[in-house]
Motif scaffolding. Structure first.
Motif, PDB file in Angstrom:
ATOM      1  N   ARG A 133       6.551  38.102 -19.541  1.00 28.26           N
ATOM      2  CA  ARG A 133       6.194  39.438 -19.072  1.00 28.26           C
ATOM      3  C   ARG A 133       6.222  40.479 -20.179  1.00 28.26           C
ATOM      4  O   ARG A 133       5.715  41.583 -20.026  1.00 28.26           O
ATOM      5  N   ASP A 134       6.832  40.138 -21.309  1.00 29.74           N
ATOM      6  CA  ASP A 134       6.857  41.055 -22.449  1.00 29.74           C
ATOM      7  C   ASP A 134       5.592  40.963 -23.291  1.00 29.74           C
ATOM      8  O   ASP A 134       5.414  41.737 -24.239  1.00 29.74           O
ATOM      9  N   GLY A 135       4.713  40.014 -22.960  1.00 32.31           N
ATOM     10  CA  GLY A 135       3.500  39.818 -23.742  1.00 32.31           C
ATOM     11  C   GLY A 135       3.718  38.860 -24.891  1.00 32.31           C
ATOM     12  O   GLY A 135       4.836  38.661 -25.362  1.00 32.31           O
ATOM     13  N   GLY A 136       2.640  38.234 -25.348  1.00 34.91           N
ATOM     14  CA  GLY A 136       2.759  37.232 -26.405  1.00 34.91           C
ATOM     15  C   GLY A 136       3.015  35.865 -25.811  1.00 34.91           C
ATOM     16  O   GLY A 136       3.505  35.731 -24.681  1.00 34.91           O
ATOM     17  N   GLY A 137       2.701  34.829 -26.550  1.00 37.65           N
ATOM     18  CA  GLY A 137       2.884  33.477 -26.059  1.00 37.65           C
ATOM     19  C   GLY A 137       4.353  33.108 -25.962  1.00 37.65           C
ATOM     20  O   GLY A 137       5.192  33.586 -26.728  1.00 37.65           O
ATOM     21  N   VAL A 138       4.669  32.223 -25.010  1.00 38.53           N
ATOM     22  CA  VAL A 138       6.030  31.718 -24.834  1.00 38.53           C
ATOM     23  C   VAL A 138       5.950  30.208 -24.631  1.00 38.53           C
ATOM     24  O   VAL A 138       5.079  29.710 -23.919  1.00 38.53           O
ATOM     25  N   ALA A 139       6.864  29.481 -25.263  1.00 44.67           N
ATOM     26  CA  ALA A 139       6.940  28.031 -25.098  1.00 44.67           C
ATOM     27  C   ALA A 139       8.352  27.642 -24.697  1.00 44.67           C
ATOM     28  O   ALA A 139       9.318  28.342 -25.005  1.00 44.67           O
ATOM     29  N   LEU A 140       8.451  26.510 -23.996  1.00 43.66           N
ATOM     30  CA  LEU A 140       9.739  25.946 -23.585  1.00 43.66           C
ATOM     31  C   LEU A 140       9.754  24.485 -24.020  1.00 43.66           C
ATOM     32  O   LEU A 140       8.863  23.717 -23.652  1.00 43.66           O
ATOM     33  N   ILE A 141      10.759  24.106 -24.816  1.00 44.61           N
ATOM     34  CA  ILE A 141      10.839  22.737 -25.348  1.00 44.61           C
ATOM     35  C   ILE A 141      12.160  22.107 -24.926  1.00 44.61           C
ATOM     36  O   ILE A 141      13.230  22.665 -25.155  1.00 44.61           O
ATOM     37  N   ASP A 142      12.075  20.928 -24.323  1.00 46.63           N
ATOM     38  CA  ASP A 142      13.248  20.137 -23.966  1.00 46.63           C
ATOM     39  C   ASP A 142      13.503  19.150 -25.100  1.00 46.63           C
ATOM     40  O   ASP A 142      12.709  18.244 -25.332  1.00 46.63           O
ATOM     41  N   VAL A 143      14.605  19.336 -25.835  1.00 51.06           N
ATOM     42  CA  VAL A 143      14.867  18.501 -27.008  1.00 51.06           C
ATOM     43  C   VAL A 143      16.010  17.511 -26.789  1.00 51.06           C
ATOM     44  O   VAL A 143      16.604  17.018 -27.746  1.00 51.06           O
ATOM     45  N   ASP A 144      16.303  17.210 -25.530  1.00 53.34           N
ATOM     46  CA  ASP A 144      17.341  16.224 -25.232  1.00 53.34           C
ATOM     47  C   ASP A 144      16.729  14.827 -25.253  1.00 53.34           C
ATOM     48  O   ASP A 144      15.871  14.520 -24.423  1.00 53.34           O
ATOM     49  N   PRO A 145      17.128  13.960 -26.191  1.00 52.08           N
ATOM     50  CA  PRO A 145      16.559  12.607 -26.241  1.00 52.08           C
ATOM     51  C   PRO A 145      16.786  11.812 -24.953  1.00 52.08           C
ATOM     52  O   PRO A 145      16.017  10.900 -24.644  1.00 52.08           O
ATOM     53  N   ALA A 146      17.834  12.169 -24.180  1.00 49.52           N
ATOM     54  CA  ALA A 146      18.148  11.435 -22.955  1.00 49.52           C
ATOM     55  C   ALA A 146      17.624  12.128 -21.701  1.00 49.52           C
ATOM     56  O   ALA A 146      17.928  11.711 -20.588  1.00 49.52           O
ATOM     57  N   SER A 147      16.825  13.173 -21.867  1.00 46.15           N
ATOM     58  CA  SER A 147      16.359  13.947 -20.717  1.00 46.15           C
ATOM     59  C   SER A 147      15.411  13.139 -19.840  1.00 46.15           C
ATOM     60  O   SER A 147      14.576  12.377 -20.336  1.00 46.15           O
ATOM     61  N   ALA A 148      15.536  13.352 -18.536  1.00 44.30           N
ATOM     62  CA  ALA A 148      14.568  12.778 -17.599  1.00 44.30           C
ATOM     63  C   ALA A 148      13.303  13.623 -17.536  1.00 44.30           C
ATOM     64  O   ALA A 148      12.297  13.195 -16.969  1.00 44.30           O
ATOM     65  N   GLY A 149      13.351  14.816 -18.122  1.00 42.12           N
ATOM     66  CA  GLY A 149      12.173  15.671 -18.173  1.00 42.12           C
ATOM     67  C   GLY A 149      12.379  16.980 -17.445  1.00 42.12           C
ATOM     68  O   GLY A 149      12.616  17.001 -16.231  1.00 42.12           O
ATOM     69  N   ILE A 150      12.299  18.088 -18.177  1.00 42.57           N
ATOM     70  CA  ILE A 150      12.419  19.398 -17.539  1.00 42.57           C
ATOM     71  C   ILE A 150      11.237  19.655 -16.608  1.00 42.57           C
ATOM     72  O   ILE A 150      11.285  20.532 -15.753  1.00 42.57           O
ATOM     73  N   GLU A 151      10.169  18.838 -16.746  1.00 44.02           N
ATOM     74  CA  GLU A 151       9.013  18.966 -15.855  1.00 44.02           C
ATOM     75  C   GLU A 151       9.411  18.708 -14.397  1.00 44.02           C
ATOM     76  O   GLU A 151       8.756  19.206 -13.474  1.00 44.02           O
TER      77      GLU A 151
END
Length: 340
Positions: A133-151
């Protein structure tokens, strides 16, 4: 995006500039610059602005361009000009643009749970959504090798776009192409694990991806695993990329004790503060800060029904008028103050 002050603190330059009348050359250069996420600005000869990387088609045969780096960057790049065919020498031009891209990036914020169940992934996702909402691109990265997926949390399963298994091990990362290939969630580009796996455990995997994606976004939020707080772990290198780090903890005694231990191991070069979940009063927040030997703690209040709502498909940040969203907005305002 303008060039950061990493290489030359007292100079403001554009990333890449083009002067000349050859429209075909400018079109080809613009396409290549887009692939690597570098802004290319066309300047008239009367415009006195300059760039880190300079292209000109003046005095060149049709389809050719002279490329040179600004003299101030001679210690890092060759100061000599090179005449290049924009079609035949596209790989060389890409290398030059990638070199410029390595000097620019947006702001990177890490969110890490001091223990399991702290709510760090939910906070990271909501923070990213609010920053849009502040403008500009935003990304979200899940860097946990054991993650089931933030998706899974974001209801992105089955949504077209690349995941960790698609982007790792494919050679040079073209930032623009990579960023546009990621799934889009409420304006946030998301790099997630899926059933094929998460971030590879190699120490360079996370930093390489953060470097590429942060070139394309004003803010990059990293969902960091707790293991990153332990010196010597491969994921520990992620902290070096964070301009700021939020360490999330619950307010009970056992979890605060674990948080205190982790804080004692955190390097002094990491700018960080604690976010305590479900704190009921200012006095309790002050008591937690005293227990953790920190100056202050931020507080966020999950709704009592929040976990159940997530189970039923309500996405992080969906309830924009909730106490939790208001608290996350306060964190965004804090970031604007402390991250230059």
């Amino acid at each position: 995006m303008s060039v950061s002050k990493i290489l030359q603190p007292d100079v403001q330059l554009l990333s890449a500039v083009f002067r000349g009348s050859d429209d075909g050359v400018f079109h080809e250069l613009s396409h290549l610059a887009q692939l690597v996420g570098v802004d290319l600005t066309r300047l008239s000869h009367a415009d006195m602005r300059d760039g880190v990387l300079r292209f000109t088609s003046d005095n060149c045969p049709s389809g050719y361009v002279n490329a040179s780096f600004h003299d101030l960057f001679a210690p890092y790049f060759s100061a000599q000009a090179a005449m290049l065919d924009v079609r035949q020498d596209s790989a060389t031009i890409l290398e030059l643009l990638v070199a410029v891209g390595a000097t620019i990036r947006g702001k990177v914020v890490g969110v890490v749970g001091a223990h399991g169940g702290a709510g760090a992934s939910t906070l990271a996702a909501t923070l990213a959504r609010e920053l849009v909402r502040d403008g500009g691109g935003v990304a979200l990265i899940d860097v946990d090798p054991a993650s089931a997926g933030i998706e899974l949390l974001l209801s992105l399963v089955g949504v077209p776009g690349k995941r960790w298994a698609d982007v790792h091990g494919q050679g040079a990362l073209l930032a623009g192409k990579l960023n546009s290939s990621l799934p889009l969630w409420h304006g946030v580009r998301v790099l997630s694990a899926d059933e094929r796996g998460g971030m590879p455990p190699q120490a360079e995997a996370g930093p390489n991806m953060i470097a590429a994606i942060s070139q394309m976004n004003a803010w990059t939020v990293i969902d960091v695993p707790t293991s990153a707080l332990v010196p010597g772990m491969p994921t520990n290198s992620i902290l070096e990329w964070c301009d700021y780090l939020f360490i999330v903890t619950r307010s009970d005694t056992v979890h605060l004790a674990a948080t205190h231990t982790l804080l004692s191991r955190l390097g002094s070069n990491v700018l960080a503060s604690v976010v305590a979940v479900d704190v009921k009063s200012k006095n309790e927040a002050a008591h937690i800060a005293q227990m953790l030997a920190v100056e202050f703690v931020h507080t966020v209040r999950f709704e009592h029904s929040y976990d159940a709502a997530l189970e039923h498909g309500v996405e992080p940040g969906e309830r924009s008028r909730s106490r939790f969203s208001r608290d996350v907005n306060a964190l965004c305002a804090y970031l604007e103050q402390v991250v230059p």
